[in-house]
Design an enzyme around this catalytic site. Structure first.
Site, PDB file in Angstrom:
ATOM      1  N   VAL A  59     -11.811  -1.008   6.412  1.00 53.37           N
ATOM      2  CA  VAL A  59     -10.615  -1.242   7.225  1.00 53.37           C
ATOM      3  C   VAL A  59      -9.400  -0.871   6.379  1.00 53.37           C
ATOM      4  O   VAL A  59      -9.162  -1.475   5.339  1.00 53.37           O
ATOM      5  CB  VAL A  59     -10.524  -2.717   7.660  1.00 53.37           C
ATOM      6  N   TYR A  75      -5.477   5.967  -8.965  1.00 51.24           N
ATOM      7  CA  TYR A  75      -6.606   5.137  -8.535  1.00 51.24           C
ATOM      8  C   TYR A  75      -7.882   5.523  -9.275  1.00 51.24           C
ATOM      9  O   TYR A  75      -8.694   4.667  -9.656  1.00 51.24           O
ATOM     10  CB  TYR A  75      -6.813   5.253  -7.022  1.00 51.24           C
ATOM     11  N   CYS A 132       0.825  -1.211   0.000  1.00 52.30           N
ATOM     12  CA  CYS A 132       0.000   0.000   0.000  1.00 52.30           C
ATOM     13  C   CYS A 132       0.858   1.260   0.000  1.00 52.30           C
ATOM     14  O   CYS A 132       1.685   1.446   0.894  1.00 52.30           O
ATOM     15  CB  CYS A 132      -0.897  -0.023   1.232  1.00 52.30           C
ATOM     16  N   VAL A 191      -5.160   0.623   5.978  1.00 51.95           N
ATOM     17  CA  VAL A 191      -3.809   0.820   6.503  1.00 51.95           C
ATOM     18  C   VAL A 191      -3.266   2.091   5.858  1.00 51.95           C
ATOM     19  O   VAL A 191      -3.678   2.446   4.749  1.00 51.95           O
ATOM     20  CB  VAL A 191      -2.890  -0.380   6.179  1.00 51.95           C
ATOM     21  N   TRP A 219      -7.448  -6.695   5.734  1.00 55.50           N
ATOM     22  CA  TRP A 219      -6.059  -7.018   6.045  1.00 55.50           C
ATOM     23  C   TRP A 219      -5.957  -8.094   7.118  1.00 55.50           C
ATOM     24  O   TRP A 219      -6.596  -8.020   8.154  1.00 55.50           O
ATOM     25  CB  TRP A 219      -5.315  -5.759   6.492  1.00 55.50           C
TER      26      TRP A 219
END
Length: 339
Positions: A116, A181, A50, A118, A83
């Site tokens: 969720v 993206y 990421c 990161v 994750w």
């Protein structure tokens, strides 16, 4: 970077919109949000795949926070619960004792919006998520955690340059970090073309800027370079093909290719990059974009270690500071992820 609301197959099949960080508490020197800076109290959960998490990994390395802030590395292949810690024995994070990062989110709040994601900072004693604010987290590592910085740590967010750094980072975020993206997950031709054009328009402007100076702002490394690097280092491996940002490869742009190689070869940058995790995550998780899940063999990584000659532009990477030492053995990128 987090899980899609409807699972991995929804990537590329529904309109893309970057979620705002729902958990925006800050860990500060004065603990004003209830979370004081404290060695050993927090755990940084990341994925090496990421780009948003990789900002925090690089900042932590450059600032020498490895002993003060432990790090959990998630499996690059998410399932629909997002994750997971399947790289660790018994598929559990050895410090937090959880199998999925979502468990730390659930301990903080139920029915939270935004999925969720990161990087995530987790309070070890309670097991609760503290923050998933990827924009603020690294700025706080640079400015609020100074008491725990290593000797010789660079100033990644110098006060005198913050206005310029903020402006550059905002432009890079909108057109490059997030732009790839928006292009890759576009659901229509017009939407894709607009995003892709924006990516390369900004890259052309950055080329002009970096043709005359070694770093984005001032003559030392700053947060702005970290944020651009994490997108550029992924460009030819995943964004060029997988996200269709293919007007040209980064390796075909003499200035940007030299700039990103300069950073890659700087301690704290390239030694955090795992090309294996990057390629497998994008091509195997985004099944709405790549339904076969086939991971391409290329590109050849040997070029990352070739001379860049950017030192001829001057600049002092760490200013009055020093480079970080080698990464801890347990955090070394495996051979398959390196040139």
């Amino acid at each position: 970077m987090g899980s899609a609301d409807d699972g991995n197959s929804s990537y590329g099949r529904k309109a893309f919109k970057r979620s705002k960080s729902h958990f925006a508490d800050r860990v500060t020197a004065d603990g004003r949000d209830g979370w004081p800076v404290e060695a050993g109290r927090y755990r940084l959960v990341v994925s090496r795949a990421c780009p948003w998490a990789s900002r925090a990994v690089i900042s932590r390395r450059l600032l020498g926070l490895e002993d003060a802030l432990s790090m959990a590395i998630a499996d690059p292949i998410q399932d629909d619960r997002s994750w997971r810690f399947t790289l660790d024995p018994d598929d559990r994070d050895p410090v937090l004792g959880i199998r999925y990062l979502s468990e730390a989110y659930d301990r903080r709040e139920s029915d939270y919006p935004g999925g969720v994601s990161v990087p995530a900072l987790v309070d070890v004693p309670s097991g609760k998520l503290v923050t998933n604010d990827y924009q603020q987290l690294t700025l706080d590592l640079a400015t609020e955690w100074t008491a725990l910085h290593r000797d010789g740590a660079p100033d990644l967010y110098p006060r005198a340059l913050r206005d310029e750094i903020d402006t550059v980072m905002e432009e890079v975020y909108e057109d490059v970090n997030n732009g790839v993206y928006r292009a890759g997950f576009a659901t229509g031709q017009e939407e894709y073309e607009e995003a892709c054009a924006g990516v390369f328009r900004r890259l052309d402007l950055l080329t002009s800027r970096l043709a005359r100076q070694r770093y984005l702002v001032g003559d030392t490394l700053t947060e702005a370079d970290i944020r651009l690097f994490t997108t550029l280092v992924r460009f030819d491996a995943v964004y060029h093909g997988h996200f269709k940002c293919n007007r040209w490869k980064l390796a075909e742009n003499e200035v940007l290719w030299a700039y990103v190689r300069d950073l890659y070869q700087t301690p704290g940058f390239g030694d955090t990059v795992d090309f294996d995790h990057i390629k497998r995550h994008y091509h195997q998780v985004h099944t709405g974009v790549n339904p076969t899940g086939i991971v391409p063999l290329g590109p050849d990584l040997a070029g990352w270690l070739t001379p860049h000659h950017r030192e001829e532009l001057g600049g002092r990477p760490f200013g009055d500071g020093t480079p970080p030492g080698p990464p801890p053995p347990q955090e070394r990128v495996p051979a398959q992820g390196r040139p």
